[in-house]
Structures are given as C-alpha cells and as structure tokens.
Design a protein around this motif. Structure first.
Motif, PDB file in Angstrom:
ATOM      1  N   THR A 130      67.960  72.533  25.052  1.00 33.43           N
ATOM      2  CA  THR A 130      69.035  73.047  25.900  1.00 33.43           C
ATOM      3  C   THR A 130      69.821  74.105  25.150  1.00 33.43           C
ATOM      4  O   THR A 130      70.086  73.962  23.954  1.00 33.43           O
ATOM      5  CB  THR A 130      69.981  71.903  26.328  1.00 33.43           C
ATOM      6  OG1 THR A 130      69.221  70.894  26.998  1.00 33.43           O
ATOM      7  CG2 THR A 130      71.054  72.411  27.275  1.00 33.43           C
ATOM      8  N   GLU A 184      62.388  68.689  25.553  1.00 34.19           N
ATOM      9  CA  GLU A 184      63.325  69.589  26.224  1.00 34.19           C
ATOM     10  C   GLU A 184      64.371  70.092  25.238  1.00 34.19           C
ATOM     11  O   GLU A 184      64.931  69.319  24.464  1.00 34.19           O
ATOM     12  CB  GLU A 184      64.012  68.867  27.383  1.00 34.19           C
ATOM     13  CG  GLU A 184      64.842  69.782  28.261  1.00 34.19           C
ATOM     14  CD  GLU A 184      65.406  69.066  29.475  1.00 34.19           C
ATOM     15  OE1 GLU A 184      64.788  69.159  30.557  1.00 34.19           O
ATOM     16  OE2 GLU A 184      66.457  68.413  29.337  1.00 34.19           O
ATOM     17  N   ASN A 219      71.085  74.236  34.674  1.00 32.65           N
ATOM     18  CA  ASN A 219      72.082  73.269  35.106  1.00 32.65           C
ATOM     19  C   ASN A 219      72.869  73.912  36.251  1.00 32.65           C
ATOM     20  O   ASN A 219      73.695  74.793  36.017  1.00 32.65           O
ATOM     21  CB  ASN A 219      72.999  72.909  33.945  1.00 32.65           C
ATOM     22  CG  ASN A 219      74.061  71.903  34.327  1.00 32.65           C
ATOM     23  OD1 ASN A 219      74.097  71.420  35.464  1.00 32.65           O
ATOM     24  ND2 ASN A 219      74.935  71.585  33.398  1.00 32.65           N
ATOM     25  N   ARG A 244      67.667  75.235  30.165  1.00 33.24           N
ATOM     26  CA  ARG A 244      66.826  74.275  29.447  1.00 33.24           C
ATOM     27  C   ARG A 244      65.373  74.730  29.502  1.00 33.24           C
ATOM     28  O   ARG A 244      64.917  75.238  30.534  1.00 33.24           O
ATOM     29  CB  ARG A 244      66.942  72.883  30.069  1.00 33.24           C
ATOM     30  CG  ARG A 244      68.320  72.272  30.001  1.00 33.24           C
ATOM     31  CD  ARG A 244      68.309  70.852  30.560  1.00 33.24           C
ATOM     32  NE  ARG A 244      68.053  70.836  31.990  1.00 33.24           N
ATOM     33  CZ  ARG A 244      69.005  70.804  32.915  1.00 33.24           C
ATOM     34  NH1 ARG A 244      70.277  70.821  32.558  1.00 33.24           N
ATOM     35  NH2 ARG A 244      68.692  70.765  34.198  1.00 33.24           N
TER      36      ARG A 244
END
Length: 217
Positions: free
Chosen positions: A163, A161, A184, A170
C-alpha cells in the motif's frame, strides 16, 4: 488491447525517433528518449518511463473521474505504465535498427547492498585474523539466507499486497511482477487525482525497490 488513441500516439512517437537521433552525434544519448510517456485508453492517466522502462512519474489528469472513475483508475495506471514501457521497447528497436546504442540507464530503483563493502582479510597470522574471518563468515551466512528467501518468494507464486504511503493505492505482487492494483475509494473525490498519482508512483517504486533489494547480493 491498444486503443485508437494509443495506436496514433505510438505511430507518431516511432516516426519521430529518427528525427530525434539526427540532433545528437552517434554515441550520445538521444534527446527526448530520457522520458517516454504512455497514456491509458481514456487519455486521462499517464506514466513516464526512461529508455529502460524504469518508472519516473505517474500522472492523473482532470477529467479522470468521469473517464475511468475510482474503480477503473488503478487498472488505468497499470495500462499506461505498460504502454509507456512498450514505447520504450519500440524506441530501443529503432535505435538498434539505425546502428545507434540502445544502452539503457541503470535501474533507478537499485539501493545499496546491506552486506557492505568487500574488504580484504588481514594476513592469516595477524592478531585480528580470527575475528575478521568470523565477521566474513557471518556476512556470507546472512547473504546466503537472503538469497534463499528471495528464491523462495520469487518461485512460490504467493501474492502480497503493498500500500502507498497515503493509503490510497494498493498493488498486488507475485514474485517481481505486479499482478493488479486497486484504490481505496473511501473519501476519494474528483480533486484527488494528484494525491492518488503520487501514491501510485511511490508504491510502484517501493515494489520495485523491494525486489531489487532482495536480489542485490
């Protein structure tokens, strides 16, 4: 699945490519094909790519909150990017059909190789020959190790992952492919579309730069 909005857009775009070609001599870049946009099915999220499909911009328009919402916006970004790249591919097919060059720009995401320039060794009887040879061998070993790491990660199927710098968007990558994306949602509101789009662009470019850097030996 292509929505009715996307189908109309693609048909209109492809129908206009011959007119775009008529405004430029053979061998010259075709005006209008340096930035090709694609939208998601809602029409509130879009991406812009060049003729080679390289990402240039991500946009999230007013109304996205009601149209796709915070839980659907990440998928909408990926869908719009796929559609923009599909349109770029169709444009290249039309150019080839008309005998026009469909050469695509070099990737905008390439970064300089960490191995440096390829300098020639001094003559074997030069005083600094052993030292320069040692440096060459060390660089070759680092390059080989880098290639092995890239091959292992590319072929492992492991997911990682990444970000964005703002912590909003992400992406999940496997090898060199983006497998999915999330946002998010904490503190996210309808007025954050521009920030979210900027974060999406940065992390998608970072994902591409990461694999270009690993593959550039």
């Amino acid at each position: 699945m292509v929505s009715e909005l996307q189908e109309r857009d693609a048909r209109r775009f492809i129908a206009n490519v011959p007119d775009m070609m008529s405004g430029s001599p053979p061998g010259d870049p075709v005006p209008g094909l340096g930035a090709i946009d694609g939208t998601d099915s809602s029409g509130t999220v879009y991406c812009v790519v060049d003729l080679g499909g390289n990402l240039l911009e991500v946009g999230i328009s007013d109304g996205w909150w009601d149209a796709v919402g915070p839980r659907g916006v990440a998928a909408a970004v990926l869908a719009s990017l796929r559609f923009a790249r599909d349109k770029a591919g169709l444009a290249r097919m039309v150019l080839n059909h008309h005998g026009r060059s469909a050469a695509v720009p070099a990737s905008a995401y390439r970064i300089p190789s960490s191995t440096g320039t390829h300098e020639e060794l001094p003559p074997y009887d030069a005083p600094n020959f052993p030292e320069e040879l040692g440096r060459k061998l060390e660089r070759a070993a680092r390059t080989l190790a880098k290639a092995e790491r890239f091959a292992r990660e590319r072929d492992s199927g492991a997911r990682r992952e990444l970000t964005g710098p703002r912590g909003l968007f992400r992406v999940e990558v496997s090898g060199s492919a983006v497998m999915g994306a999330t946002v998010n949602e904490q503190g996210l509101g309808p007025g954050d579309g521009a920030e979210l789009a900027a974060d999406a662009r940065e992390v998608l470019l970072a994902a591409r730069r990461r694999f270009d850097a690993m593959g550039e030996l």
